[in-house]
Design a protein around this motif. Sequence first.
Motif, PDB file in Angstrom:
ATOM      1  N   TYR A   8      36.949  38.449  30.165  1.00 23.51           N
ATOM      2  CA  TYR A   8      37.983  36.905  30.279  1.00 23.51           C
ATOM      3  C   TYR A   8      38.730  36.919  29.381  1.00 23.51           C
ATOM      4  O   TYR A   8      40.550  36.799  28.833  1.00 23.51           O
ATOM      5  CB  TYR A   8      36.502  36.075  30.011  1.00 23.51           C
ATOM      6  N   GLU A  15      30.539  31.347  35.839  1.00 16.28           N
ATOM      7  CA  GLU A  15      30.368  32.800  36.633  1.00 16.28           C
ATOM      8  C   GLU A  15      29.630  32.950  37.456  1.00 16.28           C
ATOM      9  O   GLU A  15      29.415  31.649  38.182  1.00 16.28           O
ATOM     10  CB  GLU A  15      29.912  33.433  35.503  1.00 16.28           C
ATOM     11  N   ALA A  54      34.441  32.077  40.313  1.00 18.55           N
ATOM     12  CA  ALA A  54      34.244  33.575  40.310  1.00 18.55           C
ATOM     13  C   ALA A  54      33.932  34.074  41.965  1.00 18.55           C
ATOM     14  O   ALA A  54      32.770  32.695  41.764  1.00 18.55           O
ATOM     15  CB  ALA A  54      33.555  34.139  38.564  1.00 18.55           C
ATOM     16  N   PRO A  55      34.352  35.032  42.371  1.00 17.61           N
ATOM     17  CA  PRO A  55      35.027  35.702  41.701  1.00 17.61           C
ATOM     18  C   PRO A  55      36.095  35.250  41.998  1.00 17.61           C
ATOM     19  O   PRO A  55      36.566  34.995  43.368  1.00 17.61           O
ATOM     20  CB  PRO A  55      35.169  37.233  42.347  1.00 17.61           C
ATOM     21  N   ASP A  56      37.277  35.720  40.957  1.00 17.96           N
ATOM     22  CA  ASP A  56      38.837  35.885  41.585  1.00 17.96           C
ATOM     23  C   ASP A  56      39.327  36.477  41.209  1.00 17.96           C
ATOM     24  O   ASP A  56      40.433  36.811  41.902  1.00 17.96           O
ATOM     25  CB  ASP A  56      39.685  34.450  39.905  1.00 17.96           C
ATOM     26  N   ARG A 100      40.260  39.706  35.438  1.00 16.23           N
ATOM     27  CA  ARG A 100      38.950  38.117  35.061  1.00 16.23           C
ATOM     28  C   ARG A 100      39.491  37.260  34.135  1.00 16.23           C
ATOM     29  O   ARG A 100      39.912  37.434  33.065  1.00 16.23           O
ATOM     30  CB  ARG A 100      37.762  38.550  34.732  1.00 16.23           C
TER      31      ARG A 100
END
Length: 366
Positions: A19, A94, A121-123, A299
Amino acid sequence: MGQPLRVGIVGLGAISGQYLSAFARLEAVRVVAVADLDAARAEAVAAEQGARALSVDELVSDPEVDLVLNLTIPAAHAEIALKAIAAGKDVYGEKPLAATLDDARVVVEAGRAAGVRVGCAPDTVLGTGVQTARAAIDGGAIGEPVAATATMMTPGHERWHPNPDFYYQPGGGPLLDMGPYYVTTLVTLLGPVASVVGTASHTRATRTVGSGPRQGAVIPVDVDTHVTGVLRHESGVLSTLVMSFDSVATRASEIEVHGQTGSLIVPDPNRFDGDVQLHELDGEWKTLPPSAGYRDAGRGYGVADLATTPPGAAARANGDVAYHVLDIMTSLLASAGSGTAVTVESTCDRPAPVPLSDAPGGTRAS
């Protein structure tokens, strides 16, 4: 408007580095505070980022923090999210959204009641890999979709992770840990899921840590470690899912989508990019050029996407999608326990597609 979203990070484990690497180039976000159970680690990261090291309670109440990025273990996801929401902060976590569906429901409802945004997430689904596959499906490249497969086969994370305990505790396991990447991809490509049927196995009572200072330590396994099932999408498409920590390897494609006039191989949903391959009826396999998604994503792009989403519109990696994905997975585990099909009670809007573009909000000059 026009100012970066000020982010406070709770939890500075291994995933935080990815990140922070993405945030370093994203204009839409700026890290202003960090918190971790390891105070020395928080101080070190704060110094690197030009941020402040705070306690969790200080961070979630700090007026300089707009969004709390929750990178704690799954068992703490709901607790931290609810603290942030109570303080009037947007929150992005997350995966999974929470360790249980009940906790996730509380988070989503609390965010809605407080008028704050909840993301999760998830992206990875925002990158060129999944988005190019979606554009091909939406554009009719395979005709009417009929079926999909999603396969993840590994021997278990204890072989490489120095502290793998939480992977084998409630909220972990191959389905709840890795499944969000695959199920979120299936929802992105084919829409929400109406019902599931599944089965699961728990093959070993313990695992042995394979690396790091705890190498050789024996940890308990309290979750199923091989899960398989069929998801019936609201559209009628059937997706077959296999998630395992009990295998060695597989040569199967990570995700395939099959239609009446063509088939697609979708790249690894743990990544943001990768080649999409199309086989049309009476044709042969060919690689499609990237046609949609954020280029060179990493991320944290989900946070930037949230930061740049207009008021009143849903960010793509939003809490409703994450809740539906968790509902699908917990329903699959319930089906495995009961031996019967289970209706998925929730639904969600299919997230908006991502046009082929660079980072949401732009990138910082190098």
